[in-house]
Design a protein around this motif. Sequence first.
Motif, PDB file in Angstrom:
ATOM      1  N   ILE A   1     109.262 -30.469 -20.396  1.00 25.51           N
ATOM      2  CA  ILE A   1     108.071 -31.299 -20.594  1.00 25.51           C
ATOM      3  C   ILE A   1     107.846 -32.204 -19.393  1.00 25.51           C
ATOM      4  N   GLU A   2     108.913 -32.811 -18.897  1.00 27.00           N
ATOM      5  CA  GLU A   2     108.794 -33.685 -17.725  1.00 27.00           C
ATOM      6  C   GLU A   2     108.294 -32.920 -16.509  1.00 27.00           C
ATOM      7  N   GLN A   3     108.721 -31.676 -16.386  1.00 31.46           N
ATOM      8  CA  GLN A   3     108.265 -30.851 -15.259  1.00 31.46           C
ATOM      9  C   GLN A   3     106.769 -30.578 -15.354  1.00 31.46           C
ATOM     10  N   VAL A   4     106.275 -30.328 -16.570  1.00 37.29           N
ATOM     11  CA  VAL A   4     104.860 -30.010 -16.762  1.00 37.29           C
ATOM     12  C   VAL A   4     103.975 -31.229 -16.496  1.00 37.29           C
ATOM     13  N   ILE A   5     104.408 -32.415 -16.943  1.00 42.94           N
ATOM     14  CA  ILE A   5     103.552 -33.596 -16.821  1.00 42.94           C
ATOM     15  C   ILE A   5     103.739 -34.319 -15.494  1.00 42.94           C
ATOM     16  N   ALA A   6     104.683 -33.886 -14.665  1.00 42.40           N
ATOM     17  CA  ALA A   6     104.944 -34.568 -13.392  1.00 42.40           C
ATOM     18  C   ALA A   6     103.693 -34.715 -12.535  1.00 42.40           C
ATOM     19  N   PRO A   7     102.862 -33.647 -12.385  1.00 45.52           N
ATOM     20  CA  PRO A   7     101.652 -33.815 -11.558  1.00 45.52           C
ATOM     21  C   PRO A   7     100.700 -34.867 -12.108  1.00 45.52           C
ATOM     22  N   LEU A   8     100.634 -34.990 -13.448  1.00 46.18           N
ATOM     23  CA  LEU A   8      99.751 -35.994 -14.051  1.00 46.18           C
ATOM     24  C   LEU A   8     100.253 -37.402 -13.757  1.00 46.18           C
ATOM     25  N   LEU A   9     101.561 -37.587 -13.781  1.00 43.88           N
ATOM     26  CA  LEU A   9     102.129 -38.912 -13.525  1.00 43.88           C
ATOM     27  C   LEU A   9     101.941 -39.352 -12.081  1.00 43.88           C
ATOM     28  N   ARG A  10     101.765 -38.380 -11.191  1.00 43.17           N
ATOM     29  CA  ARG A  10     101.546 -38.736  -9.781  1.00 43.17           C
ATOM     30  C   ARG A  10     100.122 -39.237  -9.532  1.00 43.17           C
ATOM     31  N   ARG A  11      99.231 -38.963 -10.480  1.00 45.12           N
ATOM     32  CA  ARG A  11      97.862 -39.473 -10.343  1.00 45.12           C
ATOM     33  C   ARG A  11      97.787 -40.918 -10.808  1.00 45.12           C
TER      34      ARG A  11
ATOM     35  N   ALA B   1     102.424 -34.795 -23.136  1.00 48.68           N
ATOM     36  CA  ALA B   1     103.849 -34.752 -23.482  1.00 48.68           C
ATOM     37  C   ALA B   1     104.048 -34.672 -24.986  1.00 48.68           C
ATOM     38  N   ARG B   2     103.270 -35.443 -25.721  1.00 48.72           N
ATOM     39  CA  ARG B   2     103.400 -35.427 -27.184  1.00 48.72           C
ATOM     40  C   ARG B   2     102.993 -34.067 -27.748  1.00 48.72           C
ATOM     41  N   ARG B   3     101.933 -33.496 -27.208  1.00 54.93           N
ATOM     42  CA  ARG B   3     101.485 -32.188 -27.689  1.00 54.93           C
ATOM     43  C   ARG B   3     102.506 -31.111 -27.352  1.00 54.93           C
ATOM     44  N   LEU B   4     103.066 -31.178 -26.154  1.00 53.37           N
ATOM     45  CA  LEU B   4     104.100 -30.214 -25.764  1.00 53.37           C
ATOM     46  C   LEU B   4     105.334 -30.334 -26.664  1.00 53.37           C
ATOM     47  N   ALA B   5     105.671 -31.569 -27.027  1.00 54.95           N
ATOM     48  CA  ALA B   5     106.818 -31.775 -27.914  1.00 54.95           C
ATOM     49  C   ALA B   5     106.565 -31.151 -29.282  1.00 54.95           C
ATOM     50  N   GLU B   6     105.348 -31.329 -29.803  1.00 57.16           N
ATOM     51  CA  GLU B   6     104.992 -30.743 -31.101  1.00 57.16           C
ATOM     52  C   GLU B   6     105.060 -29.218 -31.040  1.00 57.16           C
ATOM     53  N   LEU B   7     104.524 -28.637 -29.975  1.00 61.75           N
ATOM     54  CA  LEU B   7     104.542 -27.185 -29.832  1.00 61.75           C
ATOM     55  C   LEU B   7     105.966 -26.661 -29.682  1.00 61.75           C
TER      56      LEU B   7
ATOM     57  N   ASP C   1      95.446 -42.475 -12.324  1.00 59.76           N
ATOM     58  CA  ASP C   1      94.847 -42.627 -13.650  1.00 59.76           C
ATOM     59  C   ASP C   1      95.356 -41.581 -14.638  1.00 59.76           C
ATOM     60  N   GLY C   2      96.513 -40.996 -14.367  1.00 64.51           N
ATOM     61  CA  GLY C   2      96.967 -39.881 -15.195  1.00 64.51           C
ATOM     62  C   GLY C   2      97.986 -40.226 -16.258  1.00 64.51           C
ATOM     63  N   HIS C   3      98.348 -41.506 -16.389  1.00 64.11           N
ATOM     64  CA  HIS C   3      99.427 -41.847 -17.319  1.00 64.11           C
ATOM     65  C   HIS C   3      99.052 -41.545 -18.767  1.00 64.11           C
ATOM     66  N   ALA C   4      97.835 -41.935 -19.170  1.00 63.29           N
ATOM     67  CA  ALA C   4      97.421 -41.713 -20.554  1.00 63.29           C
ATOM     68  C   ALA C   4      97.364 -40.219 -20.867  1.00 63.29           C
ATOM     69  N   GLU C   5      96.826 -39.446 -19.938  1.00 61.98           N
ATOM     70  CA  GLU C   5      96.761 -37.996 -20.136  1.00 61.98           C
ATOM     71  C   GLU C   5      98.162 -37.393 -20.189  1.00 61.98           C
TER      72      GLU C   5
END
Length: 236
Positions: A190-200, A211-217, A202-206
């Motif tokens: 999950i951290e690997q998938v959201i890493a590009p978003l965290l680098r933005r 991350a929550r959706r990936l955890a559910e899946l 304005d990407g923290h909320a997204e």
Amino acid sequence: MSAQPARRMMNIGDALALLREEFPDVTVSKIRFLEAEGLIEPQRTPSGYRKFSHADVERLRFILTAQRDHYLPLRVIKEYLQAIDRGERVPPPWEAASARGPRRLVAAGAAGRAPADMRLTRRQLLDGAAIDEELLAELEEAGLVRRSGRHYDGDALAIARAAGALGAYGVQVRHLRVLKAAADRQLALIEQVIAPLLRRRDGHAEAEGTARRLAELSLSLHSALVSAGLRESLGP
């Protein structure tokens, strides 16, 4: 408790069967633990077997509900039941806990999960999870349960409860290490998938929502894989 006709009394298995539909995790060990803690007092036959009345089962149902839905320590539940036994008119314990506010022992919805940001003392965690000091120490040593400062959060409570319930089936803490390793691998993915978003900027909320959706899946997939594996193992 006054004597009742034998046909109205139940053994521990009968009592368990009445509770299992609403509380699937309840075990014989849990009922015995509640008896040892003085919250229930079933009758005993001359040969020592426990006999439960319908009132005993309803008392158990109240205790389990107070733990599951309101996260109250056994000490608080016991004090309330003792007051009721004395004939006192007192409000349900979760109303008193809610009035105190800071303890945050509140209902968390149908999912039965404790709020992650709740703060529990060690005693509250032990009572809420119905486990002993030895098991909690093992869980902490294995890195399964952690505390922040002197307090534990809702996730620690959920983990401790699950470990206690699994222990009733002979599952030991050392067996849980493989589950912890699997959870760590899922987290890494999950951290690997959201890493590009965290680098933005304005990407923290997204990133949080993703991350929550990936955890559910991931949990859904894990459950489906285990279910399929059991079906193959047990056969038609």
